[in-house]
Design a protein around this motif. Structure first.
Motif, PDB file in Angstrom:
ATOM      1  N   PRO A 170       0.793  -1.234   0.000  1.00 32.28           N
ATOM      2  CA  PRO A 170       0.000   0.000   0.000  1.00 32.28           C
ATOM      3  C   PRO A 170       0.824   1.282   0.000  1.00 32.28           C
ATOM      4  O   PRO A 170       0.266   2.347   0.235  1.00 32.28           O
ATOM      5  N   LEU A 171       2.114   1.197  -0.212  1.00 31.79           N
ATOM      6  CA  LEU A 171       2.913   2.418  -0.283  1.00 31.79           C
ATOM      7  C   LEU A 171       2.625   3.150  -1.586  1.00 31.79           C
ATOM      8  O   LEU A 171       2.090   2.594  -2.527  1.00 31.79           O
ATOM      9  N   GLY A 172       3.020   4.399  -1.644  1.00 31.33           N
ATOM     10  CA  GLY A 172       2.684   5.224  -2.798  1.00 31.33           C
ATOM     11  C   GLY A 172       3.700   5.122  -3.916  1.00 31.33           C
ATOM     12  O   GLY A 172       4.703   4.409  -3.848  1.00 31.33           O
ATOM     13  N   VAL A 173       3.442   5.890  -4.979  1.00 33.73           N
ATOM     14  CA  VAL A 173       4.271   5.866  -6.171  1.00 33.73           C
ATOM     15  C   VAL A 173       5.684   6.357  -5.873  1.00 33.73           C
ATOM     16  O   VAL A 173       6.671   5.781  -6.347  1.00 33.73           O
ATOM     17  N   ALA A 174       5.809   7.395  -5.089  1.00 35.38           N
ATOM     18  CA  ALA A 174       7.135   7.927  -4.771  1.00 35.38           C
ATOM     19  C   ALA A 174       7.993   6.878  -4.084  1.00 35.38           C
ATOM     20  O   ALA A 174       9.193   6.756  -4.362  1.00 35.38           O
ATOM     21  N   ALA A 175       7.390   6.109  -3.200  1.00 30.16           N
ATOM     22  CA  ALA A 175       8.132   5.047  -2.503  1.00 30.16           C
ATOM     23  C   ALA A 175       8.602   3.982  -3.475  1.00 30.16           C
ATOM     24  O   ALA A 175       9.685   3.404  -3.305  1.00 30.16           O
ATOM     25  N   ALA A 176       7.819   3.719  -4.493  1.00 31.03           N
ATOM     26  CA  ALA A 176       8.210   2.721  -5.494  1.00 31.03           C
ATOM     27  C   ALA A 176       9.440   3.178  -6.268  1.00 31.03           C
ATOM     28  O   ALA A 176      10.372   2.396  -6.494  1.00 31.03           O
ATOM     29  N   ASP A 226      16.263  -1.346 -13.001  1.00 35.63           N
ATOM     30  CA  ASP A 226      16.552  -0.515 -14.180  1.00 35.63           C
ATOM     31  C   ASP A 226      15.424   0.438 -14.533  1.00 35.63           C
ATOM     32  O   ASP A 226      15.634   1.408 -15.272  1.00 35.63           O
ATOM     33  N   GLY A 227      14.212   0.162 -14.058  1.00 36.07           N
ATOM     34  CA  GLY A 227      13.063   0.991 -14.412  1.00 36.07           C
ATOM     35  C   GLY A 227      11.854   0.552 -13.614  1.00 36.07           C
ATOM     36  O   GLY A 227      11.939  -0.351 -12.773  1.00 36.07           O
ATOM     37  N   VAL A 228      10.731   1.190 -13.872  1.00 36.79           N
ATOM     38  CA  VAL A 228       9.489   0.836 -13.187  1.00 36.79           C
ATOM     39  C   VAL A 228       8.353   0.737 -14.203  1.00 36.79           C
ATOM     40  O   VAL A 228       8.367   1.380 -15.254  1.00 36.79           O
ATOM     41  N   GLU A 229       7.384  -0.095 -13.856  1.00 40.28           N
ATOM     42  CA  GLU A 229       6.123  -0.121 -14.583  1.00 40.28           C
ATOM     43  C   GLU A 229       5.082   0.574 -13.719  1.00 40.28           C
ATOM     44  O   GLU A 229       4.934   0.237 -12.535  1.00 40.28           O
ATOM     45  N   VAL A 230       4.389   1.531 -14.288  1.00 38.16           N
ATOM     46  CA  VAL A 230       3.368   2.277 -13.553  1.00 38.16           C
ATOM     47  C   VAL A 230       2.002   1.778 -13.970  1.00 38.16           C
ATOM     48  O   VAL A 230       1.661   1.785 -15.158  1.00 38.16           O
ATOM     49  N   ILE A 231       1.216   1.321 -12.998  1.00 40.73           N
ATOM     50  CA  ILE A 231      -0.156   0.929 -13.284  1.00 40.73           C
ATOM     51  C   ILE A 231      -1.063   2.119 -13.002  1.00 40.73           C
ATOM     52  O   ILE A 231      -0.997   2.737 -11.931  1.00 40.73           O
ATOM     53  N   ILE A 272      -1.306  10.605  -9.076  1.00 40.38           N
ATOM     54  CA  ILE A 272       0.095  10.590  -9.499  1.00 40.38           C
ATOM     55  C   ILE A 272       0.303   9.597 -10.634  1.00 40.38           C
ATOM     56  O   ILE A 272       1.101   9.840 -11.545  1.00 40.38           O
ATOM     57  N   THR A 273      -0.413   8.473 -10.611  1.00 43.73           N
ATOM     58  CA  THR A 273      -0.242   7.467 -11.657  1.00 43.73           C
ATOM     59  C   THR A 273      -0.745   7.945 -13.011  1.00 43.73           C
ATOM     60  O   THR A 273      -0.460   7.323 -14.037  1.00 43.73           O
ATOM     61  N   GLN A 274      -1.487   9.054 -13.024  1.00 45.50           N
ATOM     62  CA  GLN A 274      -2.043   9.586 -14.259  1.00 45.50           C
ATOM     63  C   GLN A 274      -1.327  10.853 -14.736  1.00 45.50           C
ATOM     64  O   GLN A 274      -1.658  11.378 -15.797  1.00 45.50           O
ATOM     65  N   ASP A 275      -0.359  11.320 -13.956  1.00 46.23           N
ATOM     66  CA  ASP A 275       0.241  12.630 -14.181  1.00 46.23           C
ATOM     67  C   ASP A 275       1.655  12.483 -14.739  1.00 46.23           C
ATOM     68  O   ASP A 275       2.598  12.145 -14.011  1.00 46.23           O
ATOM     69  N   ALA A 276       1.828  12.758 -16.026  1.00 47.64           N
ATOM     70  CA  ALA A 276       3.133  12.593 -16.663  1.00 47.64           C
ATOM     71  C   ALA A 276       4.180  13.530 -16.058  1.00 47.64           C
ATOM     72  O   ALA A 276       5.353  13.152 -15.932  1.00 47.64           O
ATOM     73  N   THR A 277       3.778  14.730 -15.674  1.00 44.88           N
ATOM     74  CA  THR A 277       4.734  15.689 -15.119  1.00 44.88           C
ATOM     75  C   THR A 277       5.323  15.189 -13.814  1.00 44.88           C
ATOM     76  O   THR A 277       6.544  15.222 -13.604  1.00 44.88           O
ATOM     77  N   VAL A 278       4.469  14.703 -12.931  1.00 47.35           N
ATOM     78  CA  VAL A 278       4.936  14.207 -11.636  1.00 47.35           C
ATOM     79  C   VAL A 278       5.759  12.933 -11.811  1.00 47.35           C
ATOM     80  O   VAL A 278       6.819  12.762 -11.196  1.00 47.35           O
ATOM     81  N   LEU A 279       5.310  12.041 -12.675  1.00 43.72           N
ATOM     82  CA  LEU A 279       6.043  10.794 -12.911  1.00 43.72           C
ATOM     83  C   LEU A 279       7.418  11.075 -13.511  1.00 43.72           C
ATOM     84  O   LEU A 279       8.415  10.445 -13.132  1.00 43.72           O
ATOM     85  N   ARG A 280       7.490  12.027 -14.426  1.00 43.73           N
ATOM     86  CA  ARG A 280       8.779  12.376 -15.023  1.00 43.73           C
ATOM     87  C   ARG A 280       9.717  12.973 -13.969  1.00 43.73           C
ATOM     88  O   ARG A 280      10.922  12.690 -13.958  1.00 43.73           O
ATOM     89  N   ARG A 281       9.144  13.770 -13.090  1.00 41.46           N
ATOM     90  CA  ARG A 281       9.958  14.373 -12.026  1.00 41.46           C
ATOM     91  C   ARG A 281      10.526  13.291 -11.102  1.00 41.46           C
ATOM     92  O   ARG A 281      11.702  13.330 -10.723  1.00 41.46           O
ATOM     93  N   LEU A 282       9.702  12.307 -10.755  1.00 42.99           N
ATOM     94  CA  LEU A 282      10.171  11.207  -9.910  1.00 42.99           C
ATOM     95  C   LEU A 282      11.228  10.372 -10.628  1.00 42.99           C
ATOM     96  O   LEU A 282      12.231   9.972 -10.031  1.00 42.99           O
ATOM     97  N   ALA A 283      10.998  10.118 -11.910  1.00 44.00           N
ATOM     98  CA  ALA A 283      11.961   9.332 -12.688  1.00 44.00           C
ATOM     99  C   ALA A 283      13.305  10.046 -12.764  1.00 44.00           C
ATOM    100  O   ALA A 283      14.372   9.419 -12.597  1.00 44.00           O
ATOM    101  N   ASP A 284      13.278  11.350 -12.994  1.00 41.36           N
ATOM    102  CA  ASP A 284      14.517  12.117 -13.088  1.00 41.36           C
ATOM    103  C   ASP A 284      15.230  12.195 -11.741  1.00 41.36           C
ATOM    104  O   ASP A 284      16.461  12.090 -11.666  1.00 41.36           O
ATOM    105  N   ARG A 285      14.449  12.370 -10.680  1.00 46.49           N
ATOM    106  CA  ARG A 285      15.049  12.507  -9.345  1.00 46.49           C
ATOM    107  C   ARG A 285      15.796  11.243  -8.952  1.00 46.49           C
ATOM    108  O   ARG A 285      16.876  11.297  -8.358  1.00 46.49           O
TER     109      ARG A 285
END
Length: 252
Positions: free
Chosen positions: A3-9, A19-24, A30-43
């Motif tokens: 039950p942890l969130g996307v950022a924790a993943a 090497d990467g993540v799959e987002v469901i 957050i799972t629907q927001d490309a801007t936030v997901l890109r920010r997490l991926a870059d971070r």
């Protein structure tokens, strides 16, 4: 990571060496927001390599739409924004008659027109009182269907009683994506850590690497029962298992 969130993943994926993540895509914004997901991926330095469209039973209202094609098209938009090459989707439920009737053609059309891989995932029959219920159309098994791309989930194969090595051989180059997990053949979809069930996970991965497979292997194991240490240990073990067998086939 539920039950942890996307950022924790993303944080765990980076720390453990994935090497990467799959987002469901689910109701979590957050799972629907490309801007936030890109920010997490870059971070975290961990890209989104695949998107799982909201085609699950629990995701019927995601994107505020009841039309399944709207949700798939929105998932394609998200994948394009994140440069994720693969979208995983489940076959229609049997009660989605209009959607099911045009599903094969609709998938093929979108792959051609939108330059994306739509990899239809193998599912399993539902069971009630020892009876098998066909919940999916045109079928829970994508192998005989004319899809150009397929996702093989080893836990789903175990629940269906399917021979995943036969499925792998039959698909050949149509196998585009893998959900790595294990299962014991239980009526429940278990998603065990690979090596803890009775599926030939190691042989599957060895054959996969030897075949020149160029898609992604996504670990999809159930970590809800344990606490933080157990979850981390399970994810670490799953990654080590995958690397061991994929590298062995490559002669590394």
């Amino acid at each position: 990571m539920y039950p942890l969130g996307v950022a924790a993943a993303f944080e765990a994926a980076a720390r453990l060496g994935y090497d990467g993540v799959e987002v469901i895509v689910l109701s979590d914004p957050i799972t629907q927001d490309a801007t936030v997901l890109r920010r997490l991926a870059d971070r975290h330095g961990v890209p989104v390599t695949s998107i799982h469209a909201p085609t699950l039973l629990v995701a019927q209202r995601v994107y505020g739409a009841t039309d399944p094609w709207v949700k798939i098209d929105r998932s394609i938009d998200l994948a394009h924004e994140l440069q994720a090459p693969t979208i995983v989707l489940h076959p229609p439920f049997r009660w989605q008659r209009e959607y099911a009737a045009g599903f094969i053609d609709g998938v093929a059309m979108r792959e051609h027109e939108r330059d994306v891989v739509l990899a239809v995932e193998n599912m399993f029959p539902w069971r009630a009182r020892q009876r098998h219920i066909q919940a999916y159309r045109p079928a829970y098994d994508p192998v005989p269907q004319p899809y150009d791309h397929v996702t093989l989930d080893l836990s789903h194969a175990a629940t269906a009683g399917s021979d995943v090595l036969d499925m792998q051989a039959a698909l050949g180059p149509r196998l585009a994506h893998v959900h790595l997990a294990d299962g014991s053949g239980s009526m429940k979809d278990e998603h065990l850590v690979p090596g803890r069930g009775n599926q030939p996970c190691g042989e599957f991965l060895t054959r996969l690497a030897a075949s020149g497979f160029s898609g992604d292997v996504a670990v999809e194991v159930n970590t809800r029962r344990g606490g933080g240490r157990t979850r981390e240990a399970d994810l670490t073990q799953s990654l080590a298992f995958a690397r061991q067998y994929l590298a062995a086939a490559a002669g590394e």
